[in-house]
Design an enzyme around this catalytic site. Sequence first.
Site, short mmCIF file in Angstrom:
data_model
loop_
_atom_site.label_atom_id
_atom_site.label_comp_id
_atom_site.label_asym_id
_atom_site.label_seq_id
_atom_site.Cartn_x
_atom_site.Cartn_y
_atom_site.Cartn_z
CE LYS A 1 -4.29 1.77 1.86
NZ LYS A 1 -4.09 2.94 1.50
CD GLU A 2 4.36 2.03 -3.15
OE1 GLU A 2 4.75 3.24 -2.30
OE2 GLU A 2 4.84 1.04 -3.35
#
Length: 707
Positions: free
Chosen positions: A167-168
Amino acid sequence: MDSNLSTLFIFIVVFIFYRQFTSISTKNKNDTRNVDGENASDEIKKSTKSDTSQDSIQIDPVTQKDLTEADELISNLYKSKGKKVKRNEFVHKSSGVTLYSWKMNEWDYKKHRTPTQARGLFTRETNSKNEIVIRGYDKFFNIDEVTETKWEEIVTQTKGPYEVTVKENGCIIFISGLPGDYIVVTSKHSMGERENALAHAVVGEQWLDKHLKKVGRTKEELANFLYKNRSTAVAELCDDQFEEHVLPYAQDSYGLYLHGINLNTADLKTWPSKIVTNFAKEWGFNPVKYYVKQTVDEVKSFINVIKEKRVLDDRPIEGFVIRTKTVSTGQDFFFKIKYDEPYLMYREWREITRAALSKKKPRTTYALSKQYLEWVTEKIKTHPKLFEEYGKNKGIFGVRDMFLEYLNNKGDIQTFAKIPQEEIKTLLVPVGTIGCGKTTLFLALAKLFSFAHIQNDNIIGKKARIEFYRSINESLSSHSGVLADRNNHIIELRKTLIEAVKSNLSNVRIVAIYWNHEDRTKNEIFKITSKRVVSRGENHQSLTPKNVEYENIMWRFLNDFQPLNSNNKIDNQFDHVIELDVANDVKTNLETVINELKPILEFEKPSEDKIEKVLEEISDYKPTVRKIVGNKPPKVSFYGIKLDFNVQEFLSDYYNKHPNEDSGIFKKLVQGERIGFEHHVTLIHSKELKIDPPDYKKKLWEQYEKI
């Protein structure tokens, strides 16, 4: 002769083949005939290559059935517009095409009360049909946030493989195409420029240009591919020079991280991560790292290893999004995991800073957060320039690094330990109008759960509002729950109540008890509620049938009512929303509130006998205070005409029908969400009568007074 004929024959065959080939090759790039999956472009074949034993992984194309379902979904959105659904209009600058962005209340996603679970949806009208242009993911939740994301549910209701994607930490950007090879770049709910600020969509498109240039591609090519395949590219914009979030990125890793490609369909249909990664590399995007696990146990084991390490590839991460499918339908299903260390603690420090800048009392969870609060409060006083752009998401990392340096100089160790939490208090805030049944409901809740019941109608005097808020805060210090009994039917009342509580307490959750006014007409609601007012007779502090103005007063509240809307900065501060039907009797609504409060407050549900006994007890309720309402005429500031329609939609329709009119300012107001909820046309204002007014204005005022 025969030789010449043979040569001529061969020439003709070659010529015909050549013409056929060039006809196919030069076919109009905007041809939409492949919407049912025929004539899929070479690009999709190229982008779906995998290194598995198969030559390629097949992507199910968008079919005519999908297009019909999308049209039906959008029709349902139009039917729900103004109720649970909000629509904003944007004009795509390059093509002139009008696009509509659809928003739903955040709390409705959890209860599946929205026409679609899509979070980020843009549509357009074409040939008397509606089509999806941008399609985000379905709203997905953290582990244990909803029933569907409890581990036991995931084990039984989903099936492998499980794609565990990093999850950036940025903001969402959507990319799609329109006929004519026009690229469309949007944020979650907006597109184009923003007044007095650089818009996310604009920065996203700037990065798109850079990525495509790097691999020798063009926006026209990408638009053509995405439109032909009815797809939306979903990326994360990570650019700390534009906007800081929680976790920093090295400058050479800024850009758009492509983490999904969705088909523009009513139901979520998304590409496998392997194909998305290949596509990202081909088109120059930053790829998102992912891992494939076959079982839930493998997923849990993997995420726990990363949790212990606190880093992935030598950098802290926000967490993971896990992509899988449901057992029952094979539908794509996502859930997410966020890490405390350090992501959630650093995010808490950011929110503490914002709260301190707004003079609110923030909630602290981690041992270091209390120390951070003291430190940052002092820094705001002594070094205010550090925080000048904090509201624009600038300076977040710098302030945090200063605090970490301060800890280091003190010899303190950075710890992620949590502290024992103060008891979280609960404030229940009704949102309704006269006769909805809020006081009866709150009397029952007060008896069942020993909540403090503060009735606004019991407070008399010029400073009643201040006293109401003081009583609420005082009661919160001694009770686990407080019932703020007032209609709170307009945003301003909700705003001042929330501010009064949050400026005084940090350990409070605010729950809205919302009597839905969107699903019934005002006449229907008045018919229901006025019967209750007549039925209760004199059992009310202020509004009784003996008051000749009671119907006018009720109508004033109904006309002024502003529905809850999680997309504004006031209503999105409610931690939970419990929705009730105005037509339901008190027992039905009480059952609903108890059932929805149970997982929030974690109490044991009262028995049916106890509920019945309490309802019987409150049926004899008699108010002890009398308050005169409506006899004293209100001070009039102005006379005007109230506009009982949606002004933004009215003007949008007007400018669509009059394209030569200058709509620039209007579009900027829409994109900046600067258009309010209620509108009127002022005919005359009291200020016009203050300094030597002309006679005609005096006469005009007198005429309006008589009306």
